[in-house]
Design an enzyme around this catalytic site. Structure first.
Site, PDB file in Angstrom:
ATOM      1  N   ARG A  55       0.835  -1.208   0.000  1.00 35.78           N
ATOM      2  CA  ARG A  55       0.000   0.000   0.000  1.00 35.78           C
ATOM      3  C   ARG A  55       0.875   1.267   0.000  1.00 35.78           C
ATOM      4  NH1 ARG A  55      -0.420   4.657   2.749  1.00 35.78           N
ATOM      5  NH2 ARG A  55      -0.004   3.538   4.684  1.00 35.78           N
ATOM      6  N   ASP A  56       1.597   1.507   1.080  1.00 27.99           N
ATOM      7  CA  ASP A  56       2.361   2.754   1.180  1.00 27.99           C
ATOM      8  C   ASP A  56       3.486   2.753   0.150  1.00 27.99           C
ATOM      9  OD1 ASP A  56       3.143   5.230   2.133  1.00 27.99           O
ATOM     10  OD2 ASP A  56       3.350   4.597   4.210  1.00 27.99           O
ATOM     11  N   HIS A  91       5.046   4.618  12.733  1.00 33.60           N
ATOM     12  CA  HIS A  91       5.097   4.517  11.264  1.00 33.60           C
ATOM     13  C   HIS A  91       6.167   5.507  10.796  1.00 33.60           C
ATOM     14  CE1 HIS A  91       2.903   4.094   7.266  1.00 33.60           C
ATOM     15  NE2 HIS A  91       3.537   5.229   7.055  1.00 33.60           N
ATOM     16  N   HIS A 123       9.062   6.997   8.216  1.00 35.30           N
ATOM     17  CA  HIS A 123       9.664   7.079   6.883  1.00 35.30           C
ATOM     18  C   HIS A 123      11.123   7.458   7.086  1.00 35.30           C
ATOM     19  CE1 HIS A 123       6.149   6.760   4.094  1.00 35.30           C
ATOM     20  NE2 HIS A 123       5.515   6.925   5.236  1.00 35.30           N
ATOM     21  N   CYS A 167       4.387   9.244   0.205  1.00 31.10           N
ATOM     22  CA  CYS A 167       3.007   9.670   0.054  1.00 31.10           C
ATOM     23  C   CYS A 167       2.935  10.625  -1.125  1.00 31.10           C
ATOM     24  CB  CYS A 167       2.504  10.350   1.321  1.00 31.10           C
ATOM     25  SG  CYS A 167       0.834  10.990   1.110  1.00 31.10           S
ATOM     26  N   ASN A 201       9.443   4.166   3.378  1.00 30.90           N
ATOM     27  CA  ASN A 201       9.235   3.804   4.780  1.00 30.90           C
ATOM     28  C   ASN A 201      10.494   3.157   5.337  1.00 30.90           C
ATOM     29  OD1 ASN A 201       6.441   3.518   3.407  1.00 30.90           O
ATOM     30  ND2 ASN A 201       5.960   3.554   5.571  1.00 30.90           N
TER      31      ASN A 201
HETATM   32  P1  HMG Z   1     -13.176  14.450  -2.928  1.00 37.22           P
HETATM   33  O1  HMG Z   1     -12.848  14.836  -4.310  1.00 37.22           O
HETATM   34  O2  HMG Z   1     -13.395  15.549  -1.921  1.00 37.22           O
HETATM   35  O3  HMG Z   1     -14.402  13.417  -2.901  1.00 37.22           O
HETATM   36  O4  HMG Z   1     -11.990  13.523  -2.430  1.00 37.22           O
HETATM   37  P2  HMG Z   1     -15.953  13.666  -2.708  1.00 37.22           P
HETATM   38  O5  HMG Z   1     -16.349  13.096  -1.382  1.00 37.22           O
HETATM   39  O6  HMG Z   1     -16.280  15.102  -3.012  1.00 37.22           O
HETATM   40  O7  HMG Z   1     -16.551  12.749  -3.890  1.00 37.22           O
HETATM   41  C1  HMG Z   1     -16.287  13.075  -5.258  1.00 37.22           C
HETATM   42  C2  HMG Z   1     -16.479  11.829  -6.123  1.00 37.22           C
HETATM   43  O8  HMG Z   1     -15.511  10.851  -5.731  1.00 37.22           O
HETATM   44  C3  HMG Z   1     -17.839  11.166  -5.977  1.00 37.22           C
HETATM   45  O9  HMG Z   1     -18.170  10.612  -7.252  1.00 37.22           O
HETATM   46  C4  HMG Z   1     -17.584  10.032  -5.030  1.00 37.22           C
HETATM   47  O10 HMG Z   1     -18.462   8.928  -5.182  1.00 37.22           O
HETATM   48  C5  HMG Z   1     -16.179   9.622  -5.434  1.00 37.22           C
HETATM   49  P3  HMG Z   1     -19.199  11.350  -8.238  1.00 37.22           P
HETATM   50  O11 HMG Z   1     -20.454  11.471  -7.437  1.00 37.22           O
HETATM   51  O12 HMG Z   1     -18.541  12.670  -8.523  1.00 37.22           O
HETATM   52  O13 HMG Z   1     -19.232  10.418  -9.401  1.00 37.22           O
HETATM   53  N1  HMG Z   1     -15.475   9.018  -4.298  1.00 37.22           N
HETATM   54  C6  HMG Z   1     -14.877   7.809  -4.336  1.00 37.22           C
HETATM   55  N2  HMG Z   1     -14.719   6.889  -5.311  1.00 37.22           N
HETATM   56  C7  HMG Z   1     -14.064   5.754  -4.978  1.00 37.22           C
HETATM   57  N3  HMG Z   1     -13.587   5.489  -3.732  1.00 37.22           N
HETATM   58  C8  HMG Z   1     -13.717   6.387  -2.744  1.00 37.22           C
HETATM   59  C9  HMG Z   1     -14.382   7.594  -3.044  1.00 37.22           C
HETATM   60  N4  HMG Z   1     -14.669   8.676  -2.291  1.00 37.22           N
HETATM   61  C10 HMG Z   1     -15.333   9.523  -3.073  1.00 37.22           C
HETATM   62  N5  HMG Z   1     -13.248   6.117  -1.524  1.00 37.22           N
HETATM   63  C11 HMG Z   1     -11.172  11.739  -1.015  1.00 37.22           C
HETATM   64  C12 HMG Z   1     -11.961  13.038  -1.090  1.00 37.22           C
HETATM   65  C13 HMG Z   1     -10.964  11.429   0.459  1.00 37.22           C
HETATM   66  C14 HMG Z   1     -11.972  10.635  -1.677  1.00 37.22           C
HETATM   67  C15 HMG Z   1      -9.814  11.960  -1.755  1.00 37.22           C
HETATM   68  O14 HMG Z   1      -9.187  13.063  -1.220  1.00 37.22           O
HETATM   69  C16 HMG Z   1      -8.903  10.765  -1.666  1.00 37.22           C
HETATM   70  O15 HMG Z   1      -9.173   9.709  -2.215  1.00 37.22           O
HETATM   71  N6  HMG Z   1      -7.732  10.928  -0.965  1.00 37.22           N
HETATM   72  C17 HMG Z   1      -6.812   9.830  -0.761  1.00 37.22           C
HETATM   73  C18 HMG Z   1      -5.389  10.337  -0.691  1.00 37.22           C
HETATM   74  C19 HMG Z   1      -4.456   9.184  -0.377  1.00 37.22           C
HETATM   75  O16 HMG Z   1      -4.776   8.034  -0.577  1.00 37.22           O
HETATM   76  N7  HMG Z   1      -3.244   9.517   0.126  1.00 37.22           N
HETATM   77  C20 HMG Z   1      -2.254   8.516   0.484  1.00 37.22           C
HETATM   78  C21 HMG Z   1      -2.596   7.732   1.720  1.00 37.22           C
HETATM   79  S1  HMG Z   1      -2.209   8.605   3.221  1.00 37.22           S
HETATM   80  C22 HMG Z   1      -0.552   8.193   3.565  1.00 37.22           C
HETATM   81  O17 HMG Z   1       0.117   7.650   2.725  1.00 37.22           O
HETATM   82  C23 HMG Z   1       0.005   8.466   4.942  1.00 37.22           C
HETATM   83  C24 HMG Z   1       0.184   7.193   5.791  1.00 37.22           C
HETATM   84  O18 HMG Z   1       1.074   6.282   5.146  1.00 37.22           O
HETATM   85  C25 HMG Z   1       0.735   7.547   7.187  1.00 37.22           C
HETATM   86  C26 HMG Z   1       1.972   8.477   7.144  1.00 37.22           C
HETATM   87  O19 HMG Z   1       2.959   8.174   6.428  1.00 37.22           O
HETATM   88  O20 HMG Z   1       1.926   9.472   7.864  1.00 37.22           O
HETATM   89  C27 HMG Z   1      -1.176   6.457   6.007  1.00 37.22           C
HETATM   90 MG    MG Z   2       3.252   6.427   5.204  1.00 34.45          MG
END
Ligand code: HMG
Ligand code: MG
Length: 310
Positions: free
Chosen positions: A20-21, A212, A214, A245, A254
């Site tokens: 995933r990450d 967690h 990095h 990320c 990581n």
């Molecule tokens: P948004 O654009 O604000 O979404 O994104 P929305 O709620 O306004 O919805 C818009 C459209 O997206 C809608 O479709 C929803 O159905 C669809 P429409 O009606 O326009 O056809 N939608 C989705 N479709 C599929 N799956 C979903 C989903 N949600 C809405 N889950 C959102 C908001 C949260 C979805 C967006 O910002 C997003 O996906 N962000 C993810 C970012 C990400 O994955 N970042 C990396 C992970 S975090 C990380 O790596 C850190 C970590 O490792 C810890 C660390 O290192 O600190 C965990």
């Molecule tokens: Mg991370």
């Protein structure tokens, strides 16, 4: 066999986040068959938890757009692999596939909440609240991540009190564990101790927390040792040191699982992972990605160099 040191845990749980990450941050899209093989090989190498993918918006993280396909291919083997879900839409996708472990991921800072989730700090909690409630009602286990616990590329250093406040609010939604993310790898051992002291003072136990790290500034192993000394027993790590990320500039890989295993072996701390099988897996994945692993242990052992200190 090395005897465990006084004051250190005798066993830790390694929570593998490579698929995933790691893969969310690769420029190249890895074929879904290779992802499935990666997860299977990690489970086969003894990793007790393998976070497989994310049910996020595919436009936000195209690298993981095949999440449903991957989990379908894994079938029963993937049923207990956690997946990230940012909202109810993501949860619905996980529920449809019968998955049992999900993770929400919040930010300790306003800027990263906006950049990663398109929400303010408070709005992210409003998005997570029904997600966690419904997940729990359906009998799922929920992990909570809090990102930017040590520093934020836009806001700079993040006050410990702010991290504790947001982290507790995320955990109190109904999570079983809170993972403290050093998203951009700026933390140091002293900072780890201060943060863990502050969580302890706020009433959280070490068993409720995971770290967690990095490795952007090369501090991840030192930070892991500091956390071990504070009693932490769950560590997130990524096979071969893959990771980062896509929404945090300067986030690199990581803490490499192999590097963590080497440290734990030297301290006599049990983890249940077969280091040779893990290194083979990371060497194979480096071939899939077409670049060498950033893990020092993979580079050393991958060329058949040395024996483990255990
Ligand atoms: P948004 O654009 O604000 O979404 O994104 P929305 O709620 O306004 O919805 C818009 C459209 O997206 C809608 O479709 C929803 O159905 C669809 P429409 O009606 O326009 O056809 N939608 C989705 N479709 C599929 N799956 C979903 C989903 N949600 C809405 N889950 C959102 C908001 C949260 C979805 C967006 O910002 C997003 O996906 N962000 C993810 C970012 C990400 O994955 N970042 C990396 C992970 S975090 C990380 O790596 C850190 C970590 O490792 C810890 C660390 O290192 O600190 C965990
Ligand atoms: Mg991370």
């Amino acid at each position: 066999m090395v005897e465990p040191r006084e004051g250190l845990p005798d066993r830790v749980l390694i929570y593998e986040v490579g698929p995933r990450d790691g893969l969310q941050n690769e420029a190249a899209i890895v074929p879904v068959d290779a992802k499935a093989e990666f997860v299977r090989r990690l489970i086969g190498a003894g990793l007790p938890v393998v976070e497989a993918t994310s049910f996020v918006h595919p436009r936000w993280v195209p690298q993981l757009a095949d999440a449903a396909d991957l989990m379908t291919r894994l079938g029963d083997a993937g049923r207990d692999c956690p997946v990230l879900v940012p909202n109810e839409r993501g949860l619905d996708r996980a529920l449809e596939l019968g998955l049992r472990h999900v993770a929400i991921f919040g930010s300790a800072t306003e800027t990263f909440a906006q950049r990663n989730l398109n929400r303010s700090l408070d709005e992210q909690l409003a998005m997570f609240e029904p997600t966690v409630r419904r997940a729990r009602e359906a009998g799922l286990d929920v992990r909570a991540y809090v990102s930017m616990c040590f520093g934020d590329p836009w806001e700079g250093p993040v006050p410990v009190a702010q991290v504790v406040d947001v982290g507790k609010r995320l955990f109190d939604l109904g999570a079983s564990q809170l993972s403290l993310g050093d998203t951009i790898g700026v933390g140091t051992a002293g900072h780890v101790r201060s943060l863990l002291d502050a969580f302890a003072a706020a009433g959280m136990t070490v068993g409720q927390l995971a770290m967690h790290f990095h490795d952007t500034y090369g501090q991840a192993l030192a930070n892991a040792l500091a956390a071990l000394e504070c009693g932490i027993t769950t560590f997130d790590a990524s096979a071969g040191g893959l990771g980062g990320c896509p929404y945090a500039k300067s986030a690199t890989g990581n803490l490499a699982t192999e590097d963590l295993v080497w440290l734990l072996n030297g301290l006599g701390i049990e983890h249940g992972v077969d280091l040779a099988a893990l290194v083979d897996t990371s060497v194979w994945m480096a071939g899939v990605l077409g670049r060498p692993s950033p893990s020092a242990v993979v580079r050393a052992l991958g060329s058949g160099a040395a024996e483990s200190p255990a």
